[in-house]
Design a protein around this motif. Structure first.
Motif, PDB file in Angstrom:
ATOM      1  N   ALA A  51       0.880  -1.156  -0.111  1.00 10.67           N
ATOM      2  CA  ALA A  51      -0.055   0.177   0.124  1.00 10.67           C
ATOM      3  C   ALA A  51       0.984   1.167  -0.036  1.00 10.67           C
ATOM      4  CB  ALA A  51      -0.818   0.059   1.218  1.00 10.67           C
ATOM      5  N   SER A  55      -1.191   0.952   5.904  1.00 13.14           N
ATOM      6  CA  SER A  55      -1.667  -0.469   5.877  1.00 13.14           C
ATOM      7  C   SER A  55      -1.754  -0.712   7.476  1.00 13.14           C
ATOM      8  CB  SER A  55      -0.727  -1.095   5.369  1.00 13.14           C
ATOM      9  OG  SER A  55       0.477  -1.244   5.862  1.00 13.14           O
ATOM     10  N   HIS A  65      -5.290  -4.476   6.305  1.00 12.09           N
ATOM     11  CA  HIS A  65      -6.203  -3.413   5.897  1.00 12.09           C
ATOM     12  C   HIS A  65      -5.222  -2.529   5.073  1.00 12.09           C
ATOM     13  CE1 HIS A  65      -9.939  -4.129   7.941  1.00 12.09           C
ATOM     14  NE2 HIS A  65      -8.862  -4.658   8.920  1.00 12.09           N
ATOM     15  N   TYR A  66      -5.380  -2.176   3.536  1.00 14.13           N
ATOM     16  CA  TYR A  66      -4.267  -1.486   3.013  1.00 14.13           C
ATOM     17  C   TYR A  66      -5.134  -0.119   2.253  1.00 14.13           C
ATOM     18  CZ  TYR A  66      -2.042  -6.087   3.712  1.00 14.13           C
ATOM     19  OH  TYR A  66      -1.447  -7.256   4.511  1.00 14.13           O
ATOM     20  N   TYR A  67      -4.471   1.093   2.406  1.00 13.24           N
ATOM     21  CA  TYR A  67      -5.153   1.994   1.845  1.00 13.24           C
ATOM     22  C   TYR A  67      -4.166   3.001   0.976  1.00 13.24           C
ATOM     23  CZ  TYR A  67      -7.886   1.216   6.083  1.00 13.24           C
ATOM     24  OH  TYR A  67      -8.727   0.794   7.047  1.00 13.24           O
ATOM     25  N   ALA A  70      -3.303   0.600  -3.164  1.00  8.46           N
ATOM     26  CA  ALA A  70      -3.416  -0.939  -2.632  1.00  8.46           C
ATOM     27  C   ALA A  70      -2.986  -1.710  -3.647  1.00  8.46           C
ATOM     28  CB  ALA A  70      -4.161  -1.276  -1.582  1.00  8.46           C
ATOM     29  N   ASN A  82      -8.177   1.271  -4.252  1.00  6.48           N
ATOM     30  CA  ASN A  82      -7.628   2.467  -3.380  1.00  6.48           C
ATOM     31  C   ASN A  82      -7.822   1.969  -1.817  1.00  6.48           C
ATOM     32  OD1 ASN A  82      -6.493   4.757  -4.445  1.00  6.48           O
ATOM     33  ND2 ASN A  82      -8.597   5.925  -3.854  1.00  6.48           N
ATOM     34  N   TYR A  83      -8.624   0.796  -1.572  1.00  7.35           N
ATOM     35  CA  TYR A  83      -8.718  -0.004  -0.502  1.00  7.35           C
ATOM     36  C   TYR A  83      -8.768  -1.753  -0.651  1.00  7.35           C
ATOM     37  CZ  TYR A  83     -10.817  -1.925   3.718  1.00  7.35           C
ATOM     38  OH  TYR A  83     -10.895  -2.733   4.795  1.00  7.35           O
ATOM     39  N   ARG A  85      -8.782  -5.385   1.487  1.00 10.99           N
ATOM     40  CA  ARG A  85      -8.981  -5.876   2.836  1.00 10.99           C
ATOM     41  C   ARG A  85      -8.393  -7.605   2.819  1.00 10.99           C
ATOM     42  NH1 ARG A  85     -14.207  -5.596   5.015  1.00 10.99           N
ATOM     43  NH2 ARG A  85     -14.725  -7.615   3.865  1.00 10.99           N
ATOM     44  N   THR A  98     -13.046   4.309  -3.720  1.00 11.29           N
ATOM     45  CA  THR A  98     -12.976   5.236  -2.700  1.00 11.29           C
ATOM     46  C   THR A  98     -13.640   6.547  -3.247  1.00 11.29           C
ATOM     47  OG1 THR A  98     -10.809   6.054  -2.369  1.00 11.29           O
ATOM     48  CG2 THR A  98     -11.599   4.068  -1.017  1.00 11.29           C
ATOM     49  N   SER A 123     -16.473  -2.691  -6.626  1.00 11.56           N
ATOM     50  CA  SER A 123     -15.807  -3.355  -5.732  1.00 11.56           C
ATOM     51  C   SER A 123     -15.868  -4.983  -6.187  1.00 11.56           C
ATOM     52  CB  SER A 123     -16.765  -3.208  -4.675  1.00 11.56           C
ATOM     53  OG  SER A 123     -18.007  -3.525  -4.922  1.00 11.56           O
TER      54      SER A 123
END
Length: 869
Positions: A51, A55, A65-67, A70, A82-83, A85, A98, A123
């Motif tokens: 990420a 993260s 969790h990676y922001y 990612a 962008n996100y 999990r 996002t 998603s």
């Protein structure tokens, strides 16, 4: 590094990073000394997660969790979003885009799987163990089509279940596609898409057209299938169902298309077409069409006796490198004379409708390396559609030897002696021909009229220079023809209602005969140059190149009895005798009668002018303008002829008024006097052995032809650079102020090519052709004048108009005229075809999808051409 294990990865001591984080699951497991065959559901590749923003690893739940940009990589699969999990317990991933503080969506999910390609979505939920997943608001390309929106469930066998998605061939990004098919539910497999109820949406407007089910193939090779028909009405033949058929994808090397059609008034048609290709070897296509047309109304002769037409087309080309020295090719276009006239199939190609000849050839040639010999064989076909005549050659054979110098030495040093310049050649031609009409082509009596023959030719020549400026050539030519049939003529009296008249009966005699003939000749030619220079004015010089030539030829009289080539017959009741050649109706004719000792003369002229020009790109400022090219006059004079010793005088030439306007002309001059007489109530012209200039007149213009063509087009150049000169780097130009040294050097390098700054867009194009023909037979003069024109112009970059027309000045009528309008609608196109008058008056409107996948998604309206009755 720990040994890689086949057991499922368990995370220990997870690492938290606010910058970037990569976790290798194979480094966090116990070492397993046993080797097991991996199950399909087991993870055998390492999971790498990164990420760019931040993260976080939930150690208790074993979830990462990676922001921010990612990425998760597992084997050959990649997920970007962008996100993201990652659940390391059940091996699942959830990724989504996002929204920022302004509500703008960014960082959509990009899922790359080599087995399915790449897709974009809002998603994604994916399980590494089972390869199953759910995808929301997808955008993916599938074999030229696009699947967008809705919800997709991915199965472990790469099968995808769809709900509420849109299938389209429009490349516009979702949701701005111009059209699409909304699939309420369906299944996408490797080679096909099968749907339940579906409906069409155009510009976000759903149409009341519902398909209960759908089938969209996605073959990775040719596949067979049904070809949907066209429906409509023809003004002559009635309502029709046309082009219905079946496509056969027989192999990777060839295919076949079968089509047919029926009309409400009893007509029908059938077409077979095939393509074949073998890479680096050959390629070709073959088609055959048959149609039965019923015209008129029931009970009329035209209806009871339908007109049947057929057409055969075949083209074959061979790669030159496939078999060096051997070439086989074919170009066949044969059929009934009325095929293109009666079978437009709604296309109405005026080039086909108006053509007067069909030609075909199938040829094979062979050359031998390091050898002067060559061989060729072929089949030929020529068909005059207006006269309904057919000329077939089957087969023809040609064997030749290139010219040799038999007395020259390979190791010769110095110039050739006179006898070493003697050149000898040889050629052989063998032919079989049939001349008949298309209605008699396949009749038994036609096959009895086959003409056969073999011709041998041996030319011997010698060329040398005389007095430095003259080219002197001598030649001896021997020709021998072999025949397999000859004729005999007999005088007969034919009865008439008022008595009898002179007649001739002709008998064909089968059997081999030969006929040889020879001639000798020589020619002398040179070039004479003349030039006039001008010191002032735009014209610099005028140059005239004169090429005179004179020759002598001799041929004996082969009609003498000692040769046996001619016979005598009585031609009337008075007992007058006339000679005739027994080879008259043979393929090569026979040796000419009458002795010839003739002088051949000719004169060729070329006149051109040099002018000063500032537009000349060579830099010397000189431009050459041709005034007359190939202005020639030719004829002959036979000293030993009994009468009419001077032949017709032929002249021809060409000139250019501008660089684009070329004019060609030619004709014949008759030097003899004619007198008119009336015979059997018909005015005839009799030639008298007296020259026109003996009466103070010039030779009579017997024929003359004149033609020219011209084309105009508009090319657009840069608005700020009308002279096609590159911008000046030293001037006040903001472009160059923003360039660094390396970029500026590249611009200066391009500047050497003036064409680099020219816009070659052609918004309009127009061309026309004019032809004038004059013929004077003394009794009657005939003149023919025709003008044809065609062109196109673009109203906008997406609107184009084309037209073709013409005018016959003698008939005083406009020839076949058509207009075509084309509109590019991105993934659709609109075409309008219209012929406003004439025998083929019609119109057609087509709105269709460009992609071949949905080629049957179209809207058409046509009117057939007017009735013949």
């Amino acid at each position: 590094m720990a040994q890689k294990s086949d057991s499922i990865a368990k995370v220990r001591n997870p690492i938290v990073s606010s910058d970037s984080l990569a976790i290798d699951s194979t480094q966090l497991i116990k070492k397993d000394t046993t080797q097991k065959k991996p199950n399909k559901s087991e993870i055998t590749d390492k999971i790498v997660a990164t990420a760019e923003d931040s993260s976080f690893i939930d150690n208790k739940r074993n979830i990462g969790h990676y922001y921010g940009k990612a990425r998760v990589v597992y084997g050959d699969k990649t997920i970007d979003a962008n996100y993201i999990r990652v659940n390391f317990n059940d091996k699942t991933i959830f990724a989504k885009g996002t929204r920022d503080s302004l509500g703008m969506f960014s960082g959509p999910v990009i899922f790359k799987d080599p087995s399915q390609g790449a897709l974009t979505a809002d998603s994604v939920y994916y399980n590494f163990k089972t390869s199953k997943g759910k995808i929301y608001q997808v955008y993916t390309e599938q074999e030229g089509g696009y699947i967008t929106g809705g919800k997709i469930k991915k199965q472990e066998d790469n099968e995808m279940h769809m709900k509420g998605v849109v299938y389209s061939t429009c490349s516009n990004p979702y949701p701005h596609q111009h059209f699409g098919i909304v699939i309420t539910k369906g299944i996408a497999e490797e080679k096909r898409i099968i749907t339940g109820p579906a409906y069409i949406v155009i510009e976000d407007v759903p149409l009341p057209i519902v398909l209960p089910f759908g089938f969209f193939p996605k073959p990775n090779k040719r596949a067979s299938g049904i070809l949907f028909p066209q429906f409509g009405e023809d003004a002559t033949l009635g309502f029709y169902l046309r082009d219905f058929g079946y496509y056969l994808g027989l192999s990777d090397y060839w295919d076949m298309t079968l089509r047919g059609g029926i009309y409400s008034k009893g007509s029908y048609q059938a077409d077979v077409a095939s393509r074949y290709m073998k890479r680096y070897k050959y390629t070709g296509n073959l088609s055959f069409s048959f149609a039965s047309r019923k015209y008129g109304v029931e009970g009329t002769p035209e209806y009871e006796h339908p007109q049947r037409d057929f057409n055969l087309r075949w083209s074959h080309s061979q790669n030159p490198n496939a078999r060096p020295g051997t070439v086989f090719s074919a170009s066949v276009n044969a059929g009934t004379s009325s095929y293109y006239k009666n079978n437009g199939n709604g296309l109405y190609d005026f080039n086909q409708i108006s053509q007067n000849n069909l030609n075909s050839s199938i040829s094979y040639s062979k050359t031998w390396a390091n050898s002067p010999f060559n061989l060729s064989a072929g089949l030929t076909h020529n068909q005059d559609l207006s006269r309904r005549t057919v000329n077939l050659g089957f087969p023809s054979l040609s064997f030749g030897m290139s010219t040799l110098n038999p007395f020259d030495k390979k190791d010769r040093v110095g110039e050739q002696k006179w006898y070493q310049r003697i050149a000898v050649g040889y050629s052989l031609m063998a032919d079989n021909r049939i001349n008949t009409t298309d209605s008699m082509l396949f009749k038994k009596e036609t096959m009895n009229k086959i003409q056969s023959g073999i011709k041998h030719n041996i030319p011997i020549s010698l060329s040398s220079k005389v007095m430095k400026y003259f080219q002197f050539s001598q030649s001896i030519n021997y020709t021998e023809n072999w025949y397999f049939q000859t004729i005999r003529k007999r005088y007969a009296l034919a009865p008439t209602p008022t008595g009898t008249k002179d007649s001739t009966s002709i008998d064909t005699v089968q059997g081999f005969r030969r006929a040889g003939e020879y001639s000798v000749g020589g020619s002398l030619s040179t070039k004479i140059y003349g030039m006039v220079n001008f010191k002032k004015g735009k014209v610099m010089a005028v140059r005239h190149v004169l090429t005179p030539n004179i020759g002598f030829s001799y041929r004996p009289d082969f009609s003498k009895p000692k040769y046996g080539y001619y016979e005598e017959m009585v031609v009337n009741e008075a007992g007058d005798i006339r000679k005739y050649s027994i080879f008259e109706q043979s393929m090569y004719g026979g040796p000419s009668g009458g002795r010839s000792a003739a002088i051949n003369f000719g004169l060729d002229n070329n006149i051109e002018m040099k002018v000063r020009s500032s537009k000349d790109t060579t830099g010397n400022g000189v431009k050459k303008i041709p005034i007359l090219q190939g202005l020639s006059l030719n004829g002959s004079y036979n000293f030993v002829a009994d009468s009419f010793k001077l032949s017709l005088l032929n002249f021809s030439g060409r000139t250019f008024f501008t660089e684009k306007l070329g004019v060609n002309f030619g004709g014949t001059l008759d030097p003899y006097v004619y007198e008119k007489r009336i015979r059997n109530g018909v005015v005839e012209a009799r030639k008298i052995d007296k020259y026109q200039w003996e009466s103070g007149k010039l030779p009579r213009l017997a024929s003359f032809n004149f033609s020219f063509d011209y084309s105009l087009n508009s090319s657009t150049v840069g608005k700020n650079n009308k002279n096609n000169n590159p911008p000046n780097p030293g001037g006040n130009n903001n472009l160059f102020e923003r360039l660094d040294a390396s970029e500026l050097a590249q611009i200066q390098q391009i500047s050497r090519d003036a064409n680099s700054f020219v816009d070659f867009t052609i918004p309009w194009n127009f061309s026309f052709y004019y032809n004038f023909t004059y013929s004077n037979t003394v009794v009657r003069n005939t003149i023919s004048q025709t003008l044809s024109a065609n062109g196109d112009f673009s109203l906008t970059p997406k609107w184009k108009v084309q037209f073709t027309s013409g005018y016959d000045f003698e008939r005083k009528q406009i020839s076949a005229t058509s207009f075509s309008i084309y509109r590019d609608l991105h993934c659709w196109d609109l075409s309008i075809n219209w012929s406003p008058f004439g025998s083929y008056k019609y119109y057609g409107i087509n709105l269709r999808v460009k992609s071949s996948i949905l080629q049957d998604l179209k809207l058409s309206k046509r009117s057939g051409y007017q009735s013949f009755y």
